[in-house]
Design a protein around this motif. Structure first.
Motif, PDB file in Angstrom:
ATOM      1  N   SER A  66       0.843  -1.190   0.000  1.00 36.95           N
ATOM      2  CA  SER A  66       0.000   0.000   0.000  1.00 36.95           C
ATOM      3  C   SER A  66       0.880   1.242   0.000  1.00 36.95           C
ATOM      4  N   SER A  67       0.244   2.374  -0.244  1.00 34.78           N
ATOM      5  CA  SER A  67       0.958   3.649  -0.260  1.00 34.78           C
ATOM      6  C   SER A  67       0.306   4.593   0.744  1.00 34.78           C
ATOM      7  N   LEU A  68       1.067   5.591   1.203  1.00 34.33           N
ATOM      8  CA  LEU A  68       0.576   6.523   2.211  1.00 34.33           C
ATOM      9  C   LEU A  68       0.572   7.939   1.645  1.00 34.33           C
ATOM     10  N   MET A  69      -0.494   8.681   1.913  1.00 36.11           N
ATOM     11  CA  MET A  69      -0.611  10.056   1.450  1.00 36.11           C
ATOM     12  C   MET A  69      -1.026  10.938   2.621  1.00 36.11           C
ATOM     13  N   THR A  70      -0.421  12.147   2.721  1.00 36.94           N
ATOM     14  CA  THR A  70      -0.710  13.074   3.815  1.00 36.94           C
ATOM     15  C   THR A  70      -1.257  14.389   3.248  1.00 36.94           C
ATOM     16  N   PRO A  71      -2.566  14.466   2.996  1.00 36.81           N
ATOM     17  CA  PRO A  71      -3.140  15.691   2.427  1.00 36.81           C
ATOM     18  C   PRO A  71      -3.167  16.885   3.373  1.00 36.81           C
ATOM     19  N   LEU A  72      -3.014  16.642   4.680  1.00 32.27           N
ATOM     20  CA  LEU A  72      -3.036  17.748   5.649  1.00 32.27           C
ATOM     21  C   LEU A  72      -1.750  17.699   6.468  1.00 32.27           C
ATOM     22  N   VAL A  73      -0.924  18.746   6.365  1.00 29.66           N
ATOM     23  CA  VAL A  73       0.359  18.752   7.077  1.00 29.66           C
ATOM     24  C   VAL A  73       0.395  19.795   8.195  1.00 29.66           C
ATOM     25  N   SER A  74      -0.685  20.564   8.350  1.00 31.37           N
ATOM     26  CA  SER A  74      -0.795  21.495   9.474  1.00 31.37           C
ATOM     27  C   SER A  74      -2.276  21.640   9.816  1.00 31.37           C
ATOM     28  N   LEU A  75      -2.537  21.988  11.063  1.00 31.07           N
ATOM     29  CA  LEU A  75      -3.914  22.124  11.530  1.00 31.07           C
ATOM     30  C   LEU A  75      -4.126  23.519  12.093  1.00 31.07           C
ATOM     31  N   GLU A  76      -5.119  24.234  11.570  1.00 31.00           N
ATOM     32  CA  GLU A  76      -5.443  25.561  12.083  1.00 31.00           C
ATOM     33  C   GLU A  76      -6.222  25.428  13.387  1.00 31.00           C
ATOM     34  N   ILE A  77      -5.740  26.141  14.400  1.00 28.38           N
ATOM     35  CA  ILE A  77      -6.372  26.058  15.718  1.00 28.38           C
ATOM     36  C   ILE A  77      -6.663  27.462  16.248  1.00 28.38           C
ATOM     37  N   HIS A  78      -7.419  27.503  17.341  1.00 27.13           N
ATOM     38  CA  HIS A  78      -7.681  28.739  18.078  1.00 27.13           C
ATOM     39  C   HIS A  78      -7.208  28.505  19.512  1.00 27.13           C
ATOM     40  N   ALA A  79      -6.288  29.355  19.980  1.00 24.71           N
ATOM     41  CA  ALA A  79      -5.747  29.169  21.329  1.00 24.71           C
ATOM     42  C   ALA A  79      -5.029  30.429  21.775  1.00 24.71           C
ATOM     43  N   LYS A  80      -4.817  30.547  23.078  1.00 29.98           N
ATOM     44  CA  LYS A  80      -3.976  31.604  23.614  1.00 29.98           C
ATOM     45  C   LYS A  80      -2.518  31.213  23.382  1.00 29.98           C
ATOM     46  N   PRO A  81      -1.612  32.198  23.282  1.00 26.86           N
ATOM     47  CA  PRO A  81      -0.206  31.889  22.990  1.00 26.86           C
ATOM     48  C   PRO A  81       0.397  30.810  23.880  1.00 26.86           C
ATOM     49  N   ALA A  82       0.083  30.839  25.177  1.00 24.94           N
ATOM     50  CA  ALA A  82       0.673  29.871  26.107  1.00 24.94           C
ATOM     51  C   ALA A  82       0.155  28.450  25.881  1.00 24.94           C
ATOM     52  N   ASP A  83      -0.994  28.314  25.214  1.00 28.61           N
ATOM     53  CA  ASP A  83      -1.599  26.998  25.003  1.00 28.61           C
ATOM     54  C   ASP A  83      -1.286  26.399  23.635  1.00 28.61           C
ATOM     55  N   ILE A  84      -0.580  27.142  22.786  1.00 29.69           N
ATOM     56  CA  ILE A  84      -0.310  26.658  21.434  1.00 29.69           C
ATOM     57  C   ILE A  84       0.734  25.542  21.479  1.00 29.69           C
ATOM     58  N   PRO A  85       0.406  24.345  20.989  1.00 30.05           N
ATOM     59  CA  PRO A  85       1.395  23.258  20.978  1.00 30.05           C
ATOM     60  C   PRO A  85       2.436  23.465  19.876  1.00 30.05           C
ATOM     61  N   ASP A  86       3.613  22.894  20.068  1.00 27.53           N
ATOM     62  CA  ASP A  86       4.662  23.001  19.053  1.00 27.53           C
ATOM     63  C   ASP A  86       4.256  22.277  17.766  1.00 27.53           C
ATOM     64  N   HIS A  87       3.586  21.136  17.946  1.00 31.15           N
ATOM     65  CA  HIS A  87       3.150  20.341  16.797  1.00 31.15           C
ATOM     66  C   HIS A  87       2.106  19.323  17.264  1.00 31.15           C
ATOM     67  N   GLY A 138      -7.776  24.051  26.170  1.00 28.17           N
ATOM     68  CA  GLY A 138      -7.650  25.424  25.732  1.00 28.17           C
ATOM     69  C   GLY A 138      -7.445  25.581  24.237  1.00 28.17           C
ATOM     70  N   VAL A 139      -7.461  24.469  23.507  1.00 30.66           N
ATOM     71  CA  VAL A 139      -7.242  24.502  22.057  1.00 30.66           C
ATOM     72  C   VAL A 139      -8.475  23.973  21.336  1.00 30.66           C
ATOM     73  N   THR A 140      -8.940  24.721  20.339  1.00 27.52           N
ATOM     74  CA  THR A 140     -10.054  24.269  19.501  1.00 27.52           C
ATOM     75  C   THR A 140      -9.669  24.451  18.040  1.00 27.52           C
ATOM     76  N   THR A 141     -10.448  23.842  17.162  1.00 27.58           N
ATOM     77  CA  THR A 141     -10.215  24.010  15.734  1.00 27.58           C
ATOM     78  C   THR A 141     -11.548  24.146  15.011  1.00 27.58           C
ATOM     79  N   HIS A 142     -11.555  24.926  13.931  1.00 29.66           N
ATOM     80  CA  HIS A 142     -12.755  25.081  13.116  1.00 29.66           C
ATOM     81  C   HIS A 142     -12.763  24.111  11.941  1.00 29.66           C
ATOM     82  N   ILE A 143     -11.694  23.333  11.799  1.00 34.72           N
ATOM     83  CA  ILE A 143     -11.611  22.371  10.701  1.00 34.72           C
ATOM     84  C   ILE A 143     -12.582  21.215  10.969  1.00 34.72           C
TER      85      ILE A 143
END
Length: 227
Positions: free
Chosen positions: A121-142, A166-171
């Motif tokens: 089988s083969s692997l595909m990654t169509p999403l390489v980043s996730l848009e989130i809503h958070a305060k600066p202190a709650d933003i994860p590195d990855h 403290g992190v949400t996403t609209h995706i």
């Protein structure tokens, strides 16, 4: 937290910007709360050093014209050279500790599905980043996504990624992040392929002379003013 020393600049014309880059200085813009956009600049070497020291969504501090009061910022926009891919302009945006901001956080993939290892089988990654809503202190590195347990035909969607407090996403939760699928190997019989090429050549040879040139050429009209 890393701090970048930046200086105000006056001119935004292309000639002045080119001179800055030639001198090892990166032109930038800083968007501040209630103050609009300020033209700034910094040493390209200092910018590279700071960006190497931060990870993921890159929240860092800047000090403008040696002002002791530092400003927390995120990178809002990056412009790169089309050939070298080096950074030629940055737009920074001020953020506050109590402010919920929208930012894209990288997704890192770890492991390898058994089907991919065995080339079934083969692997595909169509999403390489996730848009989130958070305060600066709650933003994860990855966001860490383990793909090692995926089947030959499988998927991981946004809803499968656990979000810190403290992190949400609209995706939408059903948005595809990574998928595996069966590989299809197409075998073309050599003699059959050769016959197809011969038949195509014979058909072209029997075409009426001049047929290929019957369409009018597209070009500038005579007498048109030159640019």
């Amino acid at each position: 937290m890393a701090t970048l020393q930046i200086q105000s600049r006056q001119s935004a014309n292309s000639a002045a910007v080119r001179r800055l880059r030639a001198q090892g200085v990166l032109p930038m813009a800083l968007i501040r709360k209630g103050q609009g956009t300020t033209l700034v600049q910094a040493s390209q070497k200092d910018v590279k050093t700071v960006l190497r020291s931060v990870t993921g969504a890159a929240v860092f501090s800047v000090a403008v014209d040696a002002d002791p009061k530092e400003t927390k910022v995120i990178i809002k926009d990056v412009q790169r050279d089309v050939i070298s891919r080096g950074i030629i302009h940055l737009t920074l945006q001020e953020v506050r500790d109590d402010e919920v901001i929208r930012i894209a956080v990288p997704i890192t993939f770890h492991g390898e599905p058994d089907g991919v290892t065995k080339k079934k089988s083969s692997l595909m990654t169509p999403l390489v980043s996730l848009e989130i809503h958070a305060k600066p202190a709650d933003i994860p590195d990855h966001f860490h996504v383990d793909v090692s347990q995926m089947g030959d035909v499988d998927k991981i969607v946004v809803g499968d990624i656990p979000l810190p407090e403290g992190v949400t996403t609209h995706i939408p939760p059903d948005t595809l992040v990574v998928t595996t699928f069966h590989m299809r190997i197409v075998s073309l019989d050599a003699p059959a392929a050769a016959e197809a090429v011969v038949a195509e050549g014979e058909a072209a040879a029997t075409a009426e002379p001049g047929a290929a040139a019957s369409a009018p050429l597209v070009g500038p009209k005579e007498g048109a003013a030159k640019a």
